[in-house]
Design a protein around this motif. Structure first.
Motif, PDB file in Angstrom:
ATOM      1  N   LEU A  48       0.848  -1.191   0.000  1.00  0.00           N
ATOM      2  CA  LEU A  48       0.000   0.000   0.000  1.00  0.00           C
ATOM      3  C   LEU A  48       0.887   1.246   0.000  1.00  0.00           C
ATOM      4  N   GLY A  49       1.989   1.194   0.784  1.00  0.00           N
ATOM      5  CA  GLY A  49       2.976   2.276   0.805  1.00  0.00           C
ATOM      6  C   GLY A  49       4.159   1.923  -0.068  1.00  0.00           C
ATOM      7  N   PRO A  50       4.992   2.903  -0.386  1.00  0.00           N
ATOM      8  CA  PRO A  50       6.141   2.645  -1.257  1.00  0.00           C
ATOM      9  C   PRO A  50       7.225   1.817  -0.570  1.00  0.00           C
ATOM     10  N   SER A  51       8.143   1.331  -1.344  1.00  0.00           N
ATOM     11  CA  SER A  51       9.282   0.575  -0.846  1.00  0.00           C
ATOM     12  C   SER A  51      10.115   1.431   0.103  1.00  0.00           C
ATOM     13  N   LEU A  52      10.618   0.786   1.148  1.00  0.00           N
ATOM     14  CA  LEU A  52      11.527   1.434   2.090  1.00  0.00           C
ATOM     15  C   LEU A  52      12.903   0.769   2.054  1.00  0.00           C
ATOM     16  N   MET A  53      13.208   0.126   0.947  1.00  0.00           N
ATOM     17  CA  MET A  53      14.498  -0.533   0.803  1.00  0.00           C
ATOM     18  C   MET A  53      15.598   0.513   0.628  1.00  0.00           C
ATOM     19  N   PRO A  54      16.822   0.191   1.093  1.00  0.00           N
ATOM     20  CA  PRO A  54      17.919   1.179   1.051  1.00  0.00           C
ATOM     21  C   PRO A  54      18.157   1.793  -0.315  1.00  0.00           C
ATOM     22  N   GLU A  55      18.080   0.999  -1.369  1.00  0.00           N
ATOM     23  CA  GLU A  55      18.355   1.541  -2.703  1.00  0.00           C
ATOM     24  C   GLU A  55      17.295   2.559  -3.137  1.00  0.00           C
ATOM     25  N   VAL A  56      16.078   2.418  -2.638  1.00  0.00           N
ATOM     26  CA  VAL A  56      15.012   3.364  -2.961  1.00  0.00           C
ATOM     27  C   VAL A  56      15.162   4.644  -2.132  1.00  0.00           C
ATOM     28  N   LEU A  57      15.618   4.481  -0.886  1.00  0.00           N
ATOM     29  CA  LEU A  57      15.777   5.629  -0.002  1.00  0.00           C
ATOM     30  C   LEU A  57      17.046   6.429  -0.280  1.00  0.00           C
ATOM     31  N   ALA A  58      17.972   5.861  -1.034  1.00  0.00           N
ATOM     32  CA  ALA A  58      19.297   6.466  -1.226  1.00  0.00           C
ATOM     33  C   ALA A  58      19.233   7.896  -1.749  1.00  0.00           C
ATOM     34  N   ASP A  59      18.289   8.200  -2.612  1.00  0.00           N
ATOM     35  CA  ASP A  59      18.238   9.546  -3.189  1.00  0.00           C
ATOM     36  C   ASP A  59      17.281  10.478  -2.444  1.00  0.00           C
ATOM     37  N   LYS A  60      16.792  10.030  -1.288  1.00  0.00           N
ATOM     38  CA  LYS A  60      15.876  10.845  -0.494  1.00  0.00           C
ATOM     39  C   LYS A  60      16.608  11.358   0.748  1.00  0.00           C
ATOM     40  N   SER A  61      16.451  12.632   1.030  1.00  0.00           N
ATOM     41  CA  SER A  61      17.125  13.224   2.189  1.00  0.00           C
ATOM     42  C   SER A  61      16.459  12.774   3.486  1.00  0.00           C
ATOM     43  N   ASP A  62      17.238  12.808   4.558  1.00  0.00           N
ATOM     44  CA  ASP A  62      16.681  12.508   5.883  1.00  0.00           C
ATOM     45  C   ASP A  62      15.551  13.478   6.207  1.00  0.00           C
ATOM     46  N   ALA A  63      15.721  14.749   5.864  1.00  0.00           N
ATOM     47  CA  ALA A  63      14.692  15.749   6.159  1.00  0.00           C
ATOM     48  C   ALA A  63      13.368  15.408   5.480  1.00  0.00           C
ATOM     49  N   LEU A  64      13.419  14.991   4.230  1.00  0.00           N
ATOM     50  CA  LEU A  64      12.203  14.603   3.501  1.00  0.00           C
ATOM     51  C   LEU A  64      11.529  13.412   4.173  1.00  0.00           C
ATOM     52  N   LEU A  65      12.328  12.395   4.534  1.00  0.00           N
ATOM     53  CA  LEU A  65      11.775  11.194   5.151  1.00  0.00           C
ATOM     54  C   LEU A  65      11.230  11.472   6.545  1.00  0.00           C
ATOM     55  N   GLU A  89      13.946   9.750  17.287  1.00  0.00           N
ATOM     56  CA  GLU A  89      13.582   8.350  17.058  1.00  0.00           C
ATOM     57  C   GLU A  89      13.302   8.102  15.579  1.00  0.00           C
ATOM     58  N   THR A  90      12.658   9.044  14.939  1.00  0.00           N
ATOM     59  CA  THR A  90      12.390   8.926  13.508  1.00  0.00           C
ATOM     60  C   THR A  90      13.690   8.881  12.719  1.00  0.00           C
ATOM     61  N   ALA A  91      14.623   9.752  13.070  1.00  0.00           N
ATOM     62  CA  ALA A  91      15.929   9.757  12.397  1.00  0.00           C
ATOM     63  C   ALA A  91      16.647   8.430  12.627  1.00  0.00           C
ATOM     64  N   TRP A  92      16.558   7.881  13.818  1.00  0.00           N
ATOM     65  CA  TRP A  92      17.185   6.592  14.120  1.00  0.00           C
ATOM     66  C   TRP A  92      16.572   5.480  13.255  1.00  0.00           C
ATOM     67  N   LEU A  93      15.244   5.483  13.128  1.00  0.00           N
ATOM     68  CA  LEU A  93      14.578   4.482  12.277  1.00  0.00           C
ATOM     69  C   LEU A  93      15.035   4.599  10.824  1.00  0.00           C
ATOM     70  N   ILE A  94      15.174   5.808  10.347  1.00  0.00           N
ATOM     71  CA  ILE A  94      15.643   6.014   8.972  1.00  0.00           C
ATOM     72  C   ILE A  94      17.048   5.447   8.805  1.00  0.00           C
ATOM     73  N   GLN A  95      17.921   5.653   9.790  1.00  0.00           N
ATOM     74  CA  GLN A  95      19.254   5.078   9.749  1.00  0.00           C
ATOM     75  C   GLN A  95      19.182   3.561   9.651  1.00  0.00           C
ATOM     76  N   GLN A  96      18.268   2.958  10.400  1.00  0.00           N
ATOM     77  CA  GLN A  96      18.123   1.497  10.364  1.00  0.00           C
ATOM     78  C   GLN A  96      17.649   1.034   8.991  1.00  0.00           C
ATOM     79  N   LEU A  97      16.706   1.758   8.405  1.00  0.00           N
ATOM     80  CA  LEU A  97      16.230   1.396   7.064  1.00  0.00           C
ATOM     81  C   LEU A  97      17.339   1.521   6.025  1.00  0.00           C
ATOM     82  N   ARG A  98      18.171   2.508   6.158  1.00  0.00           N
ATOM     83  CA  ARG A  98      19.253   2.700   5.194  1.00  0.00           C
ATOM     84  C   ARG A  98      20.315   1.608   5.288  1.00  0.00           C
ATOM     85  N   LYS A  99      20.405   0.922   6.420  1.00  0.00           N
ATOM     86  CA  LYS A  99      21.403  -0.135   6.651  1.00  0.00           C
ATOM     87  C   LYS A  99      20.955  -1.496   6.124  1.00  0.00           C
ATOM     88  N   ARG A 100      19.676  -1.692   5.936  1.00  0.00           N
ATOM     89  CA  ARG A 100      19.137  -3.034   5.648  1.00  0.00           C
ATOM     90  C   ARG A 100      19.389  -3.462   4.241  1.00  0.00           C
TER      91      ARG A 100
END
Length: 100
Positions: A48-65, A89-100
């Motif tokens: 229902l929501g978009p992919s949160l895989m690292p390769e998809v998030l790579a071009d998105k800034s932390d601020a946007l996310l 906490e949100t920034a920490w979650l984003i870091q975790q998503l970028r590592k996966r």
């Protein structure tokens, strides 16, 4: 000034040094799996929501996310999570998503 613009302005001037404690980290990972995963998939390759895989998030800034998570997305199923997650906490979650 809207809260969204204020949040984005703050994000551009601060570093996210506050890491959640280990217990909260586990809670956040559980939230990521069960709450986020219910829309973004397990693994979060999209649904229902978009992919949160690292390769998809790579071009998105932390601020946007962070803005998307904290404030939700009007016109979509993405709700605001600011009542449940701090910005750090949100920034920490984003870091975790970028590592996966």
């Amino acid at each position: 000034m809207s809260s969204r613009w204020l949040l984005l302005g703050l994000l551009s001037t601060c570093a996210f040094a506050d890491q959640p404690n280990p217990q909260r980290q586990q809670e956040l990972l559980n939230m990521l799996k069960h709450d986020c995963g219910s829309c973004h998939g397990l693994p979060p390759k999209g649904g229902l929501g978009p992919s949160l895989m690292p390769e998809v998030l790579a071009d998105k800034s932390d601020a946007l996310l962070i803005d998307a998570i904290q404030n939700g997305r009007t016109g979509t199923a993405m709700p605001p999570w600011k009542n449940f997650l701090t910005v750090d906490e949100t920034a920490w979650l984003i870091q975790q998503l970028r590592k996966r």
